[in-house]
Design a protein around this motif. Structure first.
Motif, PDB file in Angstrom:
ATOM      1  N   LEU A 100      -2.134  18.594  -3.121  1.00  0.00           N
ATOM      2  CA  LEU A 100      -1.551  17.364  -3.617  1.00  0.00           C
ATOM      3  C   LEU A 100      -2.395  15.987  -2.811  1.00  0.00           C
ATOM      4  CD1 LEU A 100       2.233  17.525  -4.691  1.00  0.00           C
ATOM      5  CD2 LEU A 100       0.027  17.413  -5.983  1.00  0.00           C
ATOM      6  N   ALA A 101      -2.315  16.438  -1.341  1.00  0.00           N
ATOM      7  CA  ALA A 101      -2.955  15.216  -0.416  1.00  0.00           C
ATOM      8  C   ALA A 101      -4.263  15.200  -0.664  1.00  0.00           C
ATOM      9  CB  ALA A 101      -2.651  15.660   0.963  1.00  0.00           C
ATOM     10  N   HIS A 157       6.358  10.367   2.444  1.00  0.00           N
ATOM     11  CA  HIS A 157       7.061   9.868   1.318  1.00  0.00           C
ATOM     12  C   HIS A 157       8.030  10.839   0.703  1.00  0.00           C
ATOM     13  CE1 HIS A 157       4.807   6.290   0.903  1.00  0.00           C
ATOM     14  NE2 HIS A 157       3.706   6.739   1.157  1.00  0.00           N
ATOM     15  N   PHE A 158       7.580  12.077   0.760  1.00  0.00           N
ATOM     16  CA  PHE A 158       8.552  13.287  -0.086  1.00  0.00           C
ATOM     17  C   PHE A 158       8.741  14.267   0.949  1.00  0.00           C
ATOM     18  CE2 PHE A 158       6.068  11.029  -3.153  1.00  0.00           C
ATOM     19  CZ  PHE A 158       7.172  10.547  -3.911  1.00  0.00           C
ATOM     20  N   PRO A 159       9.821  14.707   1.675  1.00  0.00           N
ATOM     21  CA  PRO A 159      10.098  15.760   2.678  1.00  0.00           C
ATOM     22  C   PRO A 159       9.443  17.022   2.269  1.00  0.00           C
ATOM     23  CG  PRO A 159      11.673  14.328   3.151  1.00  0.00           C
ATOM     24  CD  PRO A 159      11.096  13.833   1.732  1.00  0.00           C
ATOM     25  N   GLY A 160       9.678  17.542   1.017  1.00  0.00           N
ATOM     26  CA  GLY A 160       9.438  18.903   0.370  1.00  0.00           C
ATOM     27  C   GLY A 160       9.033  18.458  -1.015  1.00  0.00           C
ATOM     28  N   LYS A 161       8.528  19.527  -1.609  1.00  0.00           N
ATOM     29  CA  LYS A 161       7.959  19.529  -3.069  1.00  0.00           C
ATOM     30  C   LYS A 161       8.936  19.226  -3.945  1.00  0.00           C
ATOM     31  CE  LYS A 161       5.432  23.407  -3.798  1.00  0.00           C
ATOM     32  NZ  LYS A 161       4.982  24.122  -4.358  1.00  0.00           N
ATOM     33  N   MET A 209       0.795  -1.055  -0.083  1.00  0.00           N
ATOM     34  CA  MET A 209      -0.011  -0.134  -0.051  1.00  0.00           C
ATOM     35  C   MET A 209       0.958   1.356  -0.231  1.00  0.00           C
ATOM     36  SD  MET A 209      -3.132   1.269  -0.172  1.00  0.00           S
ATOM     37  CE  MET A 209      -4.067  -0.040   0.418  1.00  0.00           C
ATOM     38  N   THR A 210       2.110   1.165   0.846  1.00  0.00           N
ATOM     39  CA  THR A 210       2.752   2.465   0.779  1.00  0.00           C
ATOM     40  C   THR A 210       3.390   2.704  -0.623  1.00  0.00           C
ATOM     41  OG1 THR A 210       3.756   1.960   2.994  1.00  0.00           O
ATOM     42  CG2 THR A 210       5.097   3.254   1.914  1.00  0.00           C
ATOM     43  N   ASP A 211       3.834   1.660  -1.268  1.00  0.00           N
ATOM     44  CA  ASP A 211       4.250   1.921  -2.717  1.00  0.00           C
ATOM     45  C   ASP A 211       3.283   2.396  -3.598  1.00  0.00           C
ATOM     46  OD1 ASP A 211       6.813   1.302  -2.020  1.00  0.00           O
ATOM     47  OD2 ASP A 211       6.679  -0.804  -2.837  1.00  0.00           O
ATOM     48  N   ASP A 212       2.050   2.002  -3.623  1.00  0.00           N
ATOM     49  CA  ASP A 212       0.803   2.423  -4.338  1.00  0.00           C
ATOM     50  C   ASP A 212       0.524   4.032  -4.012  1.00  0.00           C
ATOM     51  OD1 ASP A 212      -1.538   2.094  -5.841  1.00  0.00           O
ATOM     52  OD2 ASP A 212      -2.604   2.559  -4.007  1.00  0.00           O
ATOM     53  N   THR A 213       0.571   4.513  -2.642  1.00  0.00           N
ATOM     54  CA  THR A 213       0.377   5.617  -2.236  1.00  0.00           C
ATOM     55  C   THR A 213       1.491   6.536  -2.886  1.00  0.00           C
ATOM     56  OG1 THR A 213      -0.560   5.078   0.017  1.00  0.00           O
ATOM     57  CG2 THR A 213       0.103   7.370  -0.307  1.00  0.00           C
ATOM     58  N   ARG A 214       2.765   6.315  -2.888  1.00  0.00           N
ATOM     59  CA  ARG A 214       3.976   6.912  -3.459  1.00  0.00           C
ATOM     60  C   ARG A 214       3.605   7.177  -4.993  1.00  0.00           C
ATOM     61  NH1 ARG A 214       8.842   6.719  -5.817  1.00  0.00           N
ATOM     62  NH2 ARG A 214      10.497   7.826  -4.793  1.00  0.00           N
ATOM     63  N   ALA A 215       3.186   6.110  -5.510  1.00  0.00           N
ATOM     64  CA  ALA A 215       2.804   6.127  -7.120  1.00  0.00           C
ATOM     65  C   ALA A 215       1.706   7.473  -7.251  1.00  0.00           C
ATOM     66  CB  ALA A 215       2.683   4.845  -7.594  1.00  0.00           C
ATOM     67  N   ARG A 216       0.531   7.207  -6.660  1.00  0.00           N
ATOM     68  CA  ARG A 216      -0.598   8.097  -6.659  1.00  0.00           C
ATOM     69  C   ARG A 216      -0.301   9.365  -6.384  1.00  0.00           C
ATOM     70  NH1 ARG A 216      -4.793   7.348  -3.099  1.00  0.00           N
ATOM     71  NH2 ARG A 216      -3.757   5.886  -1.683  1.00  0.00           N
ATOM     72  N   ILE A 217       0.773   9.520  -5.428  1.00  0.00           N
ATOM     73  CA  ILE A 217       1.201  10.886  -5.305  1.00  0.00           C
ATOM     74  C   ILE A 217       2.029  11.403  -6.289  1.00  0.00           C
ATOM     75  CG2 ILE A 217       2.909  12.493  -3.766  1.00  0.00           C
ATOM     76  CD1 ILE A 217       2.107  10.580  -1.602  1.00  0.00           C
ATOM     77  N   LEU A 218       2.873  10.720  -7.154  1.00  0.00           N
ATOM     78  CA  LEU A 218       3.705  11.149  -8.303  1.00  0.00           C
ATOM     79  C   LEU A 218       2.598  11.413  -9.388  1.00  0.00           C
ATOM     80  CD1 LEU A 218       6.662   9.075  -8.111  1.00  0.00           C
ATOM     81  CD2 LEU A 218       6.632  11.371  -7.485  1.00  0.00           C
ATOM     82  N   ARG A 219       1.577  10.718  -9.492  1.00  0.00           N
ATOM     83  CA  ARG A 219       0.917  10.767 -10.615  1.00  0.00           C
ATOM     84  C   ARG A 219      -0.053  12.143 -10.401  1.00  0.00           C
ATOM     85  NH1 ARG A 219      -0.142   5.202 -10.264  1.00  0.00           N
ATOM     86  NH2 ARG A 219      -1.946   5.455  -9.082  1.00  0.00           N
ATOM     87  N   ALA A 220      -0.333  12.357  -9.221  1.00  0.00           N
ATOM     88  CA  ALA A 220      -1.229  13.433  -9.053  1.00  0.00           C
ATOM     89  C   ALA A 220      -0.189  14.845  -9.155  1.00  0.00           C
ATOM     90  CB  ALA A 220      -1.852  13.473  -7.603  1.00  0.00           C
ATOM     91  N   ALA A 221       0.955  14.675  -8.436  1.00  0.00           N
ATOM     92  CA  ALA A 221       2.092  15.748  -8.780  1.00  0.00           C
ATOM     93  C   ALA A 221       2.210  16.038 -10.203  1.00  0.00           C
ATOM     94  CB  ALA A 221       3.284  15.456  -8.186  1.00  0.00           C
ATOM     95  N   LEU A 222       2.311  15.173 -11.170  1.00  0.00           N
ATOM     96  CA  LEU A 222       2.568  15.498 -12.549  1.00  0.00           C
ATOM     97  C   LEU A 222       1.450  16.264 -12.957  1.00  0.00           C
ATOM     98  CD1 LEU A 222       4.195  15.114 -15.045  1.00  0.00           C
ATOM     99  CD2 LEU A 222       3.420  12.788 -15.692  1.00  0.00           C
ATOM    100  N   ALA A 223       0.359  15.903 -12.611  1.00  0.00           N
ATOM    101  CA  ALA A 223      -1.279  16.448 -13.191  1.00  0.00           C
ATOM    102  C   ALA A 223      -1.091  17.697 -12.834  1.00  0.00           C
ATOM    103  CB  ALA A 223      -2.124  15.695 -12.879  1.00  0.00           C
TER     104      ALA A 223
END
Length: 230
Positions: A30-31, A44-48, A1-15
């Motif tokens: 983003l959250a 997952h990411f201490p900063g943008k 689930m942690t890896d999935d959350t990280r991937a979803r954060i990255l997809r959202a950030a790109l968008a």
């Protein structure tokens, strides 16, 4: 689930970074888009800037690999040009994100790796012991690879690739303006590089008229060198 959350954060950030810009998008927003807490994003990411680093890592890895392969190729210039273009096409939406507010420069690590890679690419395209004019032309060729990818990111990749390489081929095969003005008689047939560019454009579905316009030759020349063109 942690890896999935990280991937979803990255997809959202790109968008979000593509639509609104890096600086205009907050971690809280983003959250909310991902459906997690701000704390979860920061876990997952201490900063943008760390998000930008993670987004860029696959592209930079492909970039490094393409340059390493080109350095060992029989024709380093051609290998660097085609390899770099393929990297840009594979990561075209990340490059388009950067167009809004230079998001990729938010991470010092990304900026430095990108800068160093571009300098290496310029050296491969310019060739050994290049004159200043060769270095300038190499820089022009490299710029010709990325700008159309950003501007026409939604174009089918094969079609866009063929058109970009045709333009780069024209850059390296064009005669100096003074020489062209002083030339008399019938212009020479297409060079091997220009002919290859014509074939790529034809294979991508372009008409003889389109190919002639792109390459700066007559339709008769296209028909003469590509008998099957229609």
């Amino acid at each position: 689930m942690t890896d999935d959350t990280r991937a979803r954060i990255l997809r959202a950030a790109l968008a979000e970074f593509s639509a609104r810009g890096f600086h205009a998008t907050s971690v809280r927003e983003l959250a909310e888009r991902v459906g997690v807490t701000k704390t979860a994003v920061l876990y997952h990411f201490p900063g943008k800037a760390d998000i930008v680093t993670a987004l860029a890592e696959p592209m930079l890895a492909d970039f490094d690999a393409a340059l390493a392969k080109a350095a060992d190729a029989p024709d380093p210039r051609r290998a660097a040009i085609e390899g770099l273009l393929d990297v840009w096409l594979a990561h075209r939406y990340l490059l388009r994100m950067n167009l809004r507010d230079l998001s990729l420069t938010a991470s010092d690590e990304v900026f430095e790796r990108f800068r160093d890679g571009m300098l290496k690419a310029n050296g491969l395209v310019a060739g050994p012991e290049p004159a200043f004019a060769d270095q300038v032309r190499a820089a022009q060729a490299i710029a010709m690879l990325s700008d159309p990818v950003v501007l026409f990111a939604d174009t089918p990749p094969a079609e866009l690739r063929a058109a970009i390489l045709a333009g780069v081929d024209r850059l390296f095969t064009a005669e100096p303006a003074a020489k062209v003005r002083g030339r008399r008689g019938r212009p020479p047939a297409m060079s091997p590089e220009t002919l290859e560019a014509a074939r790529r454009l034809h294979d991508a579905g372009h008409t003889p008229s389109d190919i002639a316009t792109t390459l700066g030759v007559s339709r008769a020349t296209i028909y003469r060198h590509l008998p099957g063109a229609d």
